[in-house]
Design a protein around this motif. Structure first.
Motif, short mmCIF file in Angstrom:
data_model
loop_
_atom_site.label_atom_id
_atom_site.label_comp_id
_atom_site.label_asym_id
_atom_site.label_seq_id
_atom_site.Cartn_x
_atom_site.Cartn_y
_atom_site.Cartn_z
N GLU A 479 -1.08 4.25 -3.37
CA GLU A 479 -2.01 3.47 -4.18
C GLU A 479 -3.37 4.14 -4.32
O GLU A 479 -4.18 3.74 -5.16
CB GLU A 479 -2.17 2.05 -3.60
N THR A 480 -3.64 5.19 -3.50
CA THR A 480 -4.96 5.82 -3.54
C THR A 480 -4.92 7.33 -3.78
O THR A 480 -5.89 7.89 -4.29
CB THR A 480 -5.70 5.58 -2.21
N GLN A 485 0.83 9.90 -6.08
CA GLN A 485 1.18 9.16 -7.29
C GLN A 485 1.96 10.04 -8.26
O GLN A 485 2.98 9.61 -8.81
CB GLN A 485 -0.08 8.61 -7.95
N ALA A 486 1.47 11.25 -8.46
CA ALA A 486 2.15 12.16 -9.40
C ALA A 486 3.55 12.50 -8.93
O ALA A 486 4.51 12.53 -9.72
CB ALA A 486 1.32 13.43 -9.57
N ILE A 487 3.70 12.74 -7.61
CA ILE A 487 5.01 13.10 -7.07
C ILE A 487 5.98 11.93 -7.18
O ILE A 487 7.13 12.08 -7.64
CB ILE A 487 4.87 13.56 -5.61
N GLN A 512 1.14 -1.26 -2.73
CA GLN A 512 2.26 -0.35 -2.96
C GLN A 512 3.33 -1.00 -3.82
O GLN A 512 3.88 -0.37 -4.74
CB GLN A 512 2.86 0.07 -1.60
N VAL A 513 3.62 -2.27 -3.55
CA VAL A 513 4.61 -3.00 -4.34
C VAL A 513 4.21 -3.03 -5.81
O VAL A 513 5.01 -2.71 -6.70
CB VAL A 513 4.78 -4.44 -3.81
N ALA A 514 2.96 -3.38 -6.07
CA ALA A 514 2.50 -3.49 -7.45
C ALA A 514 2.57 -2.15 -8.16
O ALA A 514 3.04 -2.06 -9.31
CB ALA A 514 1.07 -4.03 -7.48
N TRP A 515 2.14 -1.11 -7.48
CA TRP A 515 2.14 0.22 -8.11
C TRP A 515 3.58 0.67 -8.40
O TRP A 515 3.87 1.18 -9.49
CB TRP A 515 1.45 1.22 -7.18
#
Length: 554
Positions: A479-480, A485-487, A512-515
């Motif tokens: 989330e940060t 995120q890219a991977i 984490q769930v939302a993302w």
């Protein structure tokens, strides 16, 4: 690098009169050489330099004839070079596995009457007996002679011993071939040589195992050299245009504190090396007696493993996973409760069981228990079972899976088998057959810990996976952290593009769930949804799962 003094060295060895060693492939190109050779021929001793270029007195045709004779007969040949008596040298050429070894003798007395005396041929055979032909380093035999000689001469209070093991070397042989592995070993020997002091000696013991005997009993100096060796292996090896990363782990022992004899000192260094590998590899560790205690405790656990199954010390916990906000199954996680040591982590006992050939029996028990438990769940629930490398490579796996499903009456599509990428590095044809047979049975197959090991896209193209599991390492800061995120986003897109599902492990919070749900991750697993639980707790958990359902909806 210098020889040991007369009090601690064996009788005269090849090299004391100035012999210079080099190694060539079957086309006459230089592939490896001794430090003395590099100093003697600083300009000519470049990669792929030809034998007839280094020794211009030799005609190319003559070199070809001599090489053909050596390879055909297996017998060494001597060739005299040098235009004047004071410059005459003798080149002794001998077969070194698939290569040609060349030993240059500059001792005028040793070059006299070569064909009749056979001195150089004996020197060549002696060199072969005491050196590793691939790297040019002294071999295990010379290492043992030197170490025992040091203790016999009463010089043991002046040395440190380092045992060196290459990390992740086996995948190089498995994926790039043994020729690439040989290049890495030669380069590894060069990197170790480069950090040695004048009185230090490096050895190749076997395979990817090396050793260094360092003069002096200064612990700080030994640890500095060990750290230097580790750092020397941080840079990749360039093999055929490919960057290959092979690290080094080092175990240090100091005489006489850690050993009053050669065997005892070697054992101490081995124990320290084991600690370095256990603590993460790519590091150096110095022996202390707590390491020996830990090793002895480990051996007690190893012996206990053989009776753990019969005495019902193993049990299984189940961790739920969810799709679209609803629980759809559980992963079976093997646990061991030792009667004295208490809870033993799977990362400790599973490698032991694999090494001792016990994982087949244990894995069969886990599969049966997990399938029996799954048969009591709702009909659309899946049970996920991990397969170790030892289980996967064991003959009869597919028959055992089919028989278990048939006896218990569990639909094949309700069983998911998880394997890691390391399983696929060996026996590729057999692996492919096993995976396709499981697919024909209707069993689902998941690739576990994707992104943390070798992550070859060829696996995804060639092997029939249903699911890619994204390791918790990438999820914990997704989330940060923009790189995570890219991977993760790329792995999800890759899975969907190949017709597979993506599962995120280690989900611990709502962010984490939302993302993950925004990026259309198919399945979530982690303590937020539910910690691993005993089977008797599952029914109550499912009755309470509406709470879990709400927590996982975006």
């Amino acid at each position: 690098m210098t020889d040991f003094d007369a009090a601690s060295t064996p009788p005269r060895e090849v090299g004391e009169c100035g012999e210079i060693f080099s190694l060539y492939d079957n086309a006459g190109r230089l592939v490896s050489c001794s430090p003395s050779f590099s100093r003697t021929f600083p300009d000519a001793a470049s990669p792929n330099a030809r034998l007839c270029e280094i020794y211009p007195e030799l005609a190319a045709d003559d070199v070809g004839l001599v090489m053909a004779s050596v390879f055909a007969t297996g017998l060494p040949r001597s060739v005299a070079v040098g235009s004047s008596p004071d410059m005459r040298r003798t080149l002794v050429m001998f077969r070194a596995e698939e290569n040609l070894g060349v030993l240059e003798t500059r001792d005028p007395e040793a070059t006299a009457e070569v064909s009749s005396s056979g001195t150089d041929e004996r020197d060549a055979f002696q060199y072969q007996a005491l050196h590793d032909v691939l790297t040019g380093l002294p071999n295990r035999r010379q290492f043992s002679d030197h170490l025992n000689g040091i203790f016999s001469a009463g010089k043991a209070n002046q040395i440190s011993l380092m045992q060196i093991d290459l990390d992740e070397f086996k995948p190089v042989n498995d994926t790039l071939g043994h020729a690439a592995g040989d290049l890495v070993l030669r380069s590894a020997a060069d990197r170790i040589r480069a950090v040695l002091g004048e009185a230090d000696v490096a050895y190749r013991l076997a395979g990817d195992e090396f050793a260094v005997i360092q003069r002096g009993d200064d612990l700080a100096a030994a640890e500095t050299m060990a750290d230097t060796i580790v750092k020397a292996f941080k840079e990749p090896f360039a093999i055929a245009g490919i960057d290959v990363f092979v690290g080094a782990s080092v175990g240090i022992a100091i005489a006489p504190e850690d050993g009053t004899g050669a065997e005892q000192l070697m054992r101490a260094a081995d124990i320290a090396l084991y600690a370095a590998k256990r603590d993460g590899r790519g590091i150096a560790r110095t022996f202390n007696h707590s390491m020996l205690t830990a090793l002895e405790q480990r051996e007690i656990l190893r012996r206990s493993l053989r009776v753990a199954l019969q005495e019902r010390q193993f049990f299984i916990e189940y961790q739920p996973f969810a799709e679209s906000g609803a629980i759809v199954g559980f992963e079976a996680l093997l646990r061991w409760e030792h009667p004295i040591a208490g809870s033993v982590p799977p990362g400790v006992f599973i490698p032991m069981a694999e090494a001792d050939g016990l994982m087949g029996e244990i894995g069969e028990w886990v599969l049966e228990q997990a399938c029996r438990q799954a048969s009591t769940w709702p009909a659309h629930f899946t049970v996920s079972v991990n397969l170790s490398a030892a289980e996967f490579l064991h003959k009869g796996l597919t028959d055992r899976v089919a028989q278990t499903l048939d006896v218990i009456g569990l639909a094949p599509e309700r069983l998911e088998l998880e394997i890691t990428e390391s399983v696929l590095l060996e026996r590729t044809t057999s692996n492919l057959d096993t995976l396709f047979t499981l697919e024909l049975l209707g069993v689902r197959i998941a690739l576990d810990e994707f992104g943390t090991r070798y992550s070859s896209l060829a696996y995804l193209k060639n092997f029939p996976f249903d699911t890619i599991k994204i390791d918790r390492y990438f999820i914990e800061d997704v989330e940060t952290d923009e790189k995570s995120q890219a991977i993760v986003h790329s792995i999800i897109a890759l899975a969907h593009g190949l017709g597979m599902r993506a599962t995120a492990e280690g989900v611990e919070n709502q962010y984490q769930v939302a993302w993950l749900q925004t990026r259309r991750c198919d399945r979530l697993q982690g303590n937020l949804l539910g910690a691993p639980m005993r089977p008797e707790r599952i029914a109550d958990f499912l009755r309470e799962s509406s709470v879990v359902d709400r927590s996982t909806k975006a």
